[in-house]
Motif scaffolding. Structure first.
Motif, PDB file in Angstrom:
ATOM      1  N   SER A 102       1.218  -3.422   4.296  1.00 24.92           N
ATOM      2  CA  SER A 102       0.157  -3.345   5.299  1.00 24.92           C
ATOM      3  C   SER A 102       0.054  -4.687   6.014  1.00 24.92           C
ATOM      4  N   THR A 103      -0.235  -4.664   7.302  1.00 30.93           N
ATOM      5  CA  THR A 103      -0.406  -5.912   8.047  1.00 30.93           C
ATOM      6  C   THR A 103      -1.881  -6.285   8.184  1.00 30.93           C
ATOM      7  N   GLN A 104      -2.743  -5.615   7.419  1.00 29.60           N
ATOM      8  CA  GLN A 104      -4.141  -6.036   7.339  1.00 29.60           C
ATOM      9  C   GLN A 104      -4.227  -7.233   6.403  1.00 29.60           C
ATOM     10  N   LEU A 111      -3.684   2.505   3.387  1.00 28.02           N
ATOM     11  CA  LEU A 111      -3.825   1.724   4.606  1.00 28.02           C
ATOM     12  C   LEU A 111      -5.304   1.635   4.971  1.00 28.02           C
ATOM     13  N   SER A 112      -5.764   0.440   5.250  1.00 25.82           N
ATOM     14  CA  SER A 112      -7.149   0.271   5.675  1.00 25.82           C
ATOM     15  C   SER A 112      -7.172   0.001   7.165  1.00 25.82           C
ATOM     16  N   ASN A 113      -8.170   0.550   7.866  1.00 25.49           N
ATOM     17  CA  ASN A 113      -8.247   0.314   9.300  1.00 25.49           C
ATOM     18  C   ASN A 113      -8.880  -1.040   9.575  1.00 25.49           C
ATOM     19  N   SER A 147      -3.631  -5.947  11.376  1.00 30.71           N
ATOM     20  CA  SER A 147      -4.473  -4.759  11.208  1.00 30.71           C
ATOM     21  C   SER A 147      -3.732  -3.469  11.499  1.00 30.71           C
ATOM     22  N   ASN A 148      -2.408  -3.457  11.251  1.00 33.24           N
ATOM     23  CA  ASN A 148      -1.597  -2.243  11.425  1.00 33.24           C
ATOM     24  C   ASN A 148      -1.686  -1.675  12.838  1.00 33.24           C
ATOM     25  N   ASN A 199      -6.142   5.669  10.183  1.00 36.14           N
ATOM     26  CA  ASN A 199      -4.828   5.177  10.563  1.00 36.14           C
ATOM     27  C   ASN A 199      -3.890   6.276  11.033  1.00 36.14           C
ATOM     28  N   ASN A 203       2.674   4.452   1.441  1.00 35.54           N
ATOM     29  CA  ASN A 203       3.238   4.782   2.741  1.00 35.54           C
ATOM     30  C   ASN A 203       2.775   6.184   3.150  1.00 35.54           C
ATOM     31  N   VAL A 239       0.850  -1.195   0.000  1.00 34.52           N
ATOM     32  CA  VAL A 239       0.000   0.000   0.000  1.00 34.52           C
ATOM     33  C   VAL A 239       0.884   1.243   0.000  1.00 34.52           C
ATOM     34  N   LYS A 280       5.608  -6.747  14.078  1.00 33.62           N
ATOM     35  CA  LYS A 280       4.386  -6.115  13.588  1.00 33.62           C
ATOM     36  C   LYS A 280       3.164  -6.880  14.108  1.00 33.62           C
TER      37      LYS A 280
END
Length: 445
Positions: free
Chosen positions: A180-182, A219-221, A369-370, A237, A152, A150, A366
């Motif tokens: 992203s960690t989503q 970034l998605s929440n 979900s960020n 985010n 930055n 995604v 990490k």
């Protein structure tokens, strides 16, 4: 009737069940990713004709006298030992060299924490391809879940070479994209539309982007849609930059890239900032020019997956794109997963807790979900420890091939012979018992 007849019948049923397991193994001897099953026998019920005794002052003890009534199924186990690599030549074919599973499922699964990891299905079969909408799917139409590339939000295009080098030494990501960690369905980036003055792609004689350039998501929440390509969720985010009254905090901004640029353009005379929460998206987008799209995915070639699970490709303009990284799911007891259909499993009762990893430590320290760690040892810790993304130690993705079946023909044929002879011996008990009963009936002539 005699109990021997019932014991033999129990033995016949159990041996037939074992033959069913063997037959299934042999039928799947060429099925990629198949895990062989093994059935174990156990003794059935016992009838006690005389109980045991420990003995007394004057008399000795005796053993209990019991008669068994055949055998039953003890367990049917999965052998989840990783199989052998079988090259196929397909770029997105891959196998997990080590323990773990790929996560696949429908496109609309929202995975926000470790508790949601039970939603997707688990599979060892990595026969992936790109569908017409750009999603990375298996051959049954289930999309592959992973960590997508995604934009930055801290990217600052105005940094000098010296500032970039200094930021790298501090461990900061100064590039235009990040991972992203989503957990989301992995999909190719969208393609940039023809740049015009109307859509912001052209300023005078200057073009701000090229037609067909990759356009990544934002970034998605944790509560947003995993499939959303809008930029609305970016503000959610960046809440970490707000102070208690909902304004941007200059103190929190000072060590960021894009945050610093926004602060300078919105600062008051006294050095404070008064940017409202709703304005944040547009401010960031002004600093990171996002091309307009027609919701069409980029045209690519050389689509493949590497040993860290990174799905890469080349655009028509020659630019290399990292679509994202395949996530690897781990369960506490891999042998305890439940078959649900074909090559798919679920981590139900008997499998224990499920966690997720990135291969080769790509997402070390990490969280899903960020999320970032808030609190210390004396306060409630957030996020939960279970949401941590594992290092994926001892795991590697082998591309260009699939995992061979775990069924071994020699072993299965040997077990089949033993089962056949066991079944045959039990039929002899039935025959002998029948002959004895016949003699009993013939006593009265």
């Amino acid at each position: 009737m005699t109990g021997a007849m019932y014991a033999a019948i129990g033995g016949l049923k159990t041996h037939m069940a074992n033959l069913n397991v063997i037959g299934n193994n042999i039928a799947n001897v060429n099925t990629p990713g198949y895990k062989a099953q093994r059935m174990t026998f156990q003794e059935s019920i016992y009838a006690t004709s005389k109980s045991g005794s420990n003995g007394g002052v004057t008399a000795g003890g005796n053993n209990p006298s019991q008669i068994g009534y055949g055998s039953s199924i003890g367990s049917i186990d999965l052998n989840m030992t990783p199989g052998t690599y079988n090259p196929t030549g397909f770029g997105l074919d891959c196998m997990i060299d080590g323990e773990g599973f790929f996560l696949v499922g429908d496109k609309n699964l929202n995975i926000n924490s470790a508790e949601d990891l039970s939603k997707p299905m688990l599979t060892r079969v990595g026969n992936f391809w790109k569908d017409p909408e750009g999603y990375i799917c298996d051959r049954n139409g289930n999309v592959l879940y992973g960590f997508a590339t995604v934009y930055n939000p801290d990217y600052d295009p105005t940094l000098t070479d010296e500032e970039i080098e200094e930021a790298k030494q501090q461990g900061k990501n100064v590039g235009p994209t990040m991972i992203s960690t989503q957990l989301v369905p992995l999909r190719l980036p969208l393609a940039a539309d023809v740049p015009t003055e109307a859509n912001g792609g052209k300023t005078g004689e200057t073009y701000n982007w090229t037609t067909g350039d990759p356009v990544y998501g934002m970034l998605s929440n944790a509560t947003g849609s995993n499939n959303s390509r809008t930029n609305v969720s970016l503000a959610e985010n960046l809440k970490a930059y707000l102070d208690d009254d909902g304004k941007f905090s200059a103190e929190k901004f000072k060590d960021t890239g894009i945050g610093q640029a926004i602060k300078e353009t919105t600062a008051n005379a006294d050095g404070t900032t008064t940017v409202e929460y709703e304005e944040m998206n547009q401010l960031v987008l002004d600093k990171i020019p996002i091309p307009n799209t027609n919701d069409e995915v980029i045209q690519v070639k050389n689509l493949s997956i590497n040993k860290q699970g990174a799905i890469t490709c080349t655009c028509d303009n020659g630019q290399t794109v990292v679509v994202g990284y395949a996530a690897i799911a781990n369960v506490a007891s891999p042998d305890g997963v439940t078959h649900i259909d074909g090559p798919y499993y679920k981590a139900m009762e008997g499998a224990g807790d499920i966690s997720v990893s990135g291969v080769g430590g790509i997402l070390e320290n990490k969280f899903l979900s960020n999320q970032t760690v808030v609190g210390d040892e004396d306060t409630t810790r957030s996020p939960a420890t279970a949401d941590a993304i594992g290092l994926g130690s001892g795991i590697e993705i082998k591309n260009g091939g699939l995992e061979m079946s775990g069924a071994d023909v020699a072993t299965e044929f040997s077990n089949m012979i033993l089962t056949q002879r066991g079944y045959q011996a039990n039929t002899r008990i039935v025959t002998v018992t029948d002959s004895m009963l016949e003699e009993l009936v013939n006593m009265k002539r």
